[in-house]
Design a protein around this motif. Sequence first.
Motif, PDB file in Angstrom:
ATOM      1  N   UNK A  93       1.008  -1.123   0.094  1.00 12.00           N
ATOM      2  CA  UNK A  93       0.356   0.323   0.288  1.00 12.00           C
ATOM      3  C   UNK A  93       1.035   1.200  -0.262  1.00 12.00           C
ATOM      4  N   UNK A  94       1.934   1.298   0.731  1.00 12.27           N
ATOM      5  CA  UNK A  94       3.044   2.173   0.646  1.00 12.27           C
ATOM      6  C   UNK A  94       3.505   2.272  -0.864  1.00 12.27           C
ATOM      7  N   UNK A  95       4.287   1.805  -1.330  1.00 12.12           N
ATOM      8  CA  UNK A  95       4.720   1.750  -2.936  1.00 12.12           C
ATOM      9  C   UNK A  95       3.096   1.663  -3.628  1.00 12.12           C
ATOM     10  N   UNK A  96       2.155   1.803  -3.898  1.00  7.30           N
ATOM     11  CA  UNK A  96       1.356   2.066  -4.569  1.00  7.30           C
ATOM     12  C   UNK A  96       0.696   3.796  -4.086  1.00  7.30           C
ATOM     13  N   UNK A  97       0.751   4.263  -3.179  1.00  7.49           N
ATOM     14  CA  UNK A  97      -0.168   5.359  -2.077  1.00  7.49           C
ATOM     15  C   UNK A  97       1.135   6.444  -2.981  1.00  7.49           C
ATOM     16  N   UNK A  98       2.370   5.727  -2.531  1.00  9.40           N
ATOM     17  CA  UNK A  98       3.530   6.862  -2.424  1.00  9.40           C
ATOM     18  C   UNK A  98       3.779   7.761  -3.965  1.00  9.40           C
ATOM     19  N   UNK A  99       4.034   6.674  -5.003  1.00  6.85           N
ATOM     20  CA  UNK A  99       4.405   6.367  -6.310  1.00  6.85           C
ATOM     21  C   UNK A  99       3.169   6.577  -7.385  1.00  6.85           C
ATOM     22  N   UNK A 100       1.983   6.987  -6.594  1.00  6.33           N
ATOM     23  CA  UNK A 100       0.525   7.126  -7.465  1.00  6.33           C
ATOM     24  C   UNK A 100       0.968   8.300  -8.452  1.00  6.33           C
ATOM     25  N   UNK A 101       1.221   9.113  -8.767  1.00  6.95           N
ATOM     26  CA  UNK A 101       1.794  10.001  -9.840  1.00  6.95           C
ATOM     27  C   UNK A 101       2.608   9.194 -11.100  1.00  6.95           C
ATOM     28  N   UNK A 102       3.478   8.111 -10.959  1.00  6.53           N
ATOM     29  CA  UNK A 102       4.424   7.813 -11.442  1.00  6.53           C
ATOM     30  C   UNK A 102       3.771   6.294 -12.290  1.00  6.53           C
ATOM     31  N   UNK A 103       2.702   6.264 -11.467  1.00  6.41           N
ATOM     32  CA  UNK A 103       1.955   5.317 -12.232  1.00  6.41           C
ATOM     33  C   UNK A 103       1.303   5.508 -12.513  1.00  6.41           C
ATOM     34  N   UNK A 104       0.463   6.580 -12.275  1.00  4.20           N
ATOM     35  CA  UNK A 104      -0.472   7.249 -13.491  1.00  4.20           C
ATOM     36  C   UNK A 104      -0.196   7.649 -14.663  1.00  4.20           C
ATOM     37  N   UNK A 105       1.066   7.864 -14.410  1.00  5.34           N
ATOM     38  CA  UNK A 105       1.627   8.624 -15.974  1.00  5.34           C
ATOM     39  C   UNK A 105       1.895   7.637 -16.548  1.00  5.34           C
ATOM     40  N   UNK A 106       1.508   6.072 -16.534  1.00  6.76           N
ATOM     41  CA  UNK A 106       2.056   5.002 -17.439  1.00  6.76           C
ATOM     42  C   UNK A 106       0.443   4.910 -18.125  1.00  6.76           C
ATOM     43  N   UNK A 107      -0.674   5.082 -17.832  1.00  2.00           N
ATOM     44  CA  UNK A 107      -1.526   5.077 -17.943  1.00  2.00           C
ATOM     45  C   UNK A 107      -1.663   5.147 -19.669  1.00  2.00           C
ATOM     46  N   UNK A 108      -2.341   4.415 -20.862  1.00  4.93           N
ATOM     47  CA  UNK A 108      -2.151   4.735 -22.107  1.00  4.93           C
ATOM     48  C   UNK A 108      -3.505   4.615 -23.117  1.00  4.93           C
ATOM     49  N   UNK A 109      -4.343   4.208 -22.052  1.00  5.85           N
ATOM     50  CA  UNK A 109      -5.534   3.432 -23.194  1.00  5.85           C
ATOM     51  C   UNK A 109      -6.714   4.693 -23.109  1.00  5.85           C
ATOM     52  N   UNK A 110      -7.228   5.244 -23.814  1.00  2.00           N
ATOM     53  CA  UNK A 110      -8.162   6.309 -24.059  1.00  2.00           C
ATOM     54  C   UNK A 110      -9.075   5.931 -25.569  1.00  2.00           C
ATOM     55  N   UNK A 111      -9.718   6.750 -25.662  1.00  2.00           N
ATOM     56  CA  UNK A 111     -10.928   6.742 -27.295  1.00  2.00           C
ATOM     57  C   UNK A 111      -9.814   7.961 -27.528  1.00  2.00           C
ATOM     58  N   UNK A 112      -9.845   7.121 -29.440  1.00  2.00           N
ATOM     59  CA  UNK A 112      -9.603   8.188 -29.855  1.00  2.00           C
ATOM     60  C   UNK A 112     -10.282   9.074 -30.811  1.00  2.00           C
ATOM     61  N   UNK A 113     -10.142  10.370 -30.678  1.00  2.00           N
ATOM     62  CA  UNK A 113     -11.155  11.419 -31.316  1.00  2.00           C
ATOM     63  C   UNK A 113     -11.316  12.146 -31.147  1.00  2.00           C
ATOM     64  N   UNK A 114     -11.207  12.002 -29.448  1.00  3.47           N
ATOM     65  CA  UNK A 114     -11.917  12.979 -28.179  1.00  3.47           C
ATOM     66  C   UNK A 114     -11.237  14.541 -28.711  1.00  3.47           C
ATOM     67  N   UNK A 115     -11.948  14.900 -28.789  1.00  2.00           N
ATOM     68  CA  UNK A 115     -11.283  17.091 -28.681  1.00  2.00           C
ATOM     69  C   UNK A 115     -10.626  17.351 -26.997  1.00  2.00           C
ATOM     70  N   UNK A 116      -8.973  17.712 -27.722  1.00  3.66           N
ATOM     71  CA  UNK A 116      -8.066  17.327 -26.680  1.00  3.66           C
ATOM     72  C   UNK A 116      -8.448  17.978 -25.288  1.00  3.66           C
ATOM     73  N   UNK A 117      -9.194  19.436 -25.194  1.00  2.00           N
ATOM     74  CA  UNK A 117      -9.104  20.535 -24.473  1.00  2.00           C
ATOM     75  C   UNK A 117     -10.319  19.821 -23.237  1.00  2.00           C
ATOM     76  N   UNK A 118     -11.868  19.505 -24.118  1.00  4.52           N
ATOM     77  CA  UNK A 118     -12.629  19.218 -23.746  1.00  4.52           C
ATOM     78  C   UNK A 118     -12.095  18.089 -22.532  1.00  4.52           C
ATOM     79  N   UNK A 119     -11.774  16.745 -23.680  1.00  8.36           N
ATOM     80  CA  UNK A 119     -11.352  15.635 -23.074  1.00  8.36           C
ATOM     81  C   UNK A 119     -10.378  16.039 -21.522  1.00  8.36           C
ATOM     82  N   UNK A 120      -9.398  17.016 -21.430  1.00  7.11           N
ATOM     83  CA  UNK A 120      -8.443  17.784 -20.380  1.00  7.11           C
ATOM     84  C   UNK A 120      -9.733  17.791 -19.098  1.00  7.11           C
ATOM     85  N   UNK A 121     -10.386  18.799 -19.621  1.00  9.69           N
ATOM     86  CA  UNK A 121     -11.975  19.455 -18.903  1.00  9.69           C
ATOM     87  C   UNK A 121     -12.269  18.295 -17.674  1.00  9.69           C
ATOM     88  N   UNK A 122     -12.798  17.581 -18.417  1.00  5.87           N
ATOM     89  CA  UNK A 122     -13.261  15.874 -18.024  1.00  5.87           C
ATOM     90  C   UNK A 122     -12.639  15.063 -16.963  1.00  5.87           C
TER      91      UNK A 122
END
Length: 443
Positions: free
Chosen positions: A378-407
């Motif tokens: 739990x310590x490793x997961x919570x401490x390095x949360x930002x590093x882990x989230x930076x690896x997430x690469x799954x998304x839906x192509x075609x969404x508006x970049x700014x609108x997606x960022x806002x959402x």
Amino acid sequence: MAPDAERASAPGVAPADRPAPAGGFAYGAADEERRRAVRRMKTLATGLLLAVALVYVLAKWAGASGAGGWTGFVAAAAEAGMVGALADWFAVTALFKRPMGLPIPHTAIIPTKKDQLGQSLGDFVGENFLSGEVVRRRLRSVGIGRRVGGWLAEPRNADRVTAEVSTALRGALTVLRDSDVQAVVGEAITRRADAQEIAPGIGTMLEKIVAEGGHKRVVDLLVARVHDWLVEHGDSVMSAVSGGAPGWTPRFVDRKVGDRVYKELMRFVTEMRDMPEHPARGAIDRFLRDFADDLQSDPATRAKVERLKSEVLGRGEVQDLIASAWGSVRAMIVAAAEDEGSELRLRVRAALLSLGRRLSDEKRLQEKVDGWLEGAAVYVVTTYQSEITSLITDTVAGWDAEHTSKKIEAHIGRDLQFIRINGTVVGALAGLAIYAVSQAFGG
């Protein structure tokens, strides 16, 4: 904050009435309420950063004004808190836009990497991966402690672990250069001894020993040995006394004096040996108590002890002894690690088998080991949360970049602000701990 978010919150603009961009998704009133919550959390995190900055300035000013050593601890904690806050601010901001508009590489991740990100980011990260409860539940269902115990309880597995540990130990000791280790050990011992005054500690220990009567056995032993020596060497004592007499005295008078001195000396030592309350014993007690007090409070006595300590540490024989200690220890460990029948390997093997049986049979120990592993995970997961989230690469192509960022920011931005808050708090605590350790070891 994205430009669309500013326009959405402007008077006369109803976010719920705005059409969704092509290939995107609707941005409604509920999302705008989430964004307001995000803004409140940003204000709180930024306020905490400003607060630790103010504490740092005040602590440095107080230290410069001679307020005391405590200001160094406060300043170190506040400085580390600022570093942690700024680092986490940069990490969080870089997800949604370029910090301060600068074209720093690998920032504005969500708008620029829209083909690799999606709406499921918040739900997946917050509920299915980075949740401490989920991690604990998964590890608890595996029962690692019980499985490890069952594996170690097998003699062949314990033998294998023992052999691997021995090999690793021999390899580590082989890589280390004896001269380097000897120099480090010698310097560490000498530096630590030089930095710490030993007289008060010796005085406190001596005072406690005398108060508890622990010195009386030593006195008993010394008096008994003196008595035995006098009995065995009586002629030598009388000859020494007679030989010191003036030349003009008759020999029979010298012998009489020597015999008298010897008998009185024997009587004194015998009485001192057999009488626990003998006045001489009381004199010894008073001397030791006075000496213990001088070691703690008398500057001259303490200075003499320090000079004696420096002289002893500076002797070549002592330095050679300190330097050679590592060689002896290393040779002993290597020999024990290579010998399958050595006491070291037998004890390690027995300890592993015992640990395996206990882990297999004792529910309480299993729960304790599982708890340690769960806490670490739990310590490793919570401490390095930002590093882990930076690896997430799954998304839906075609969404508006700014609108997606806002959402996405509306859904997870409030939680991300807690990273900034935690970074400030954890950074301050880490800075305080590092500063305290450095001060404790004379840094």
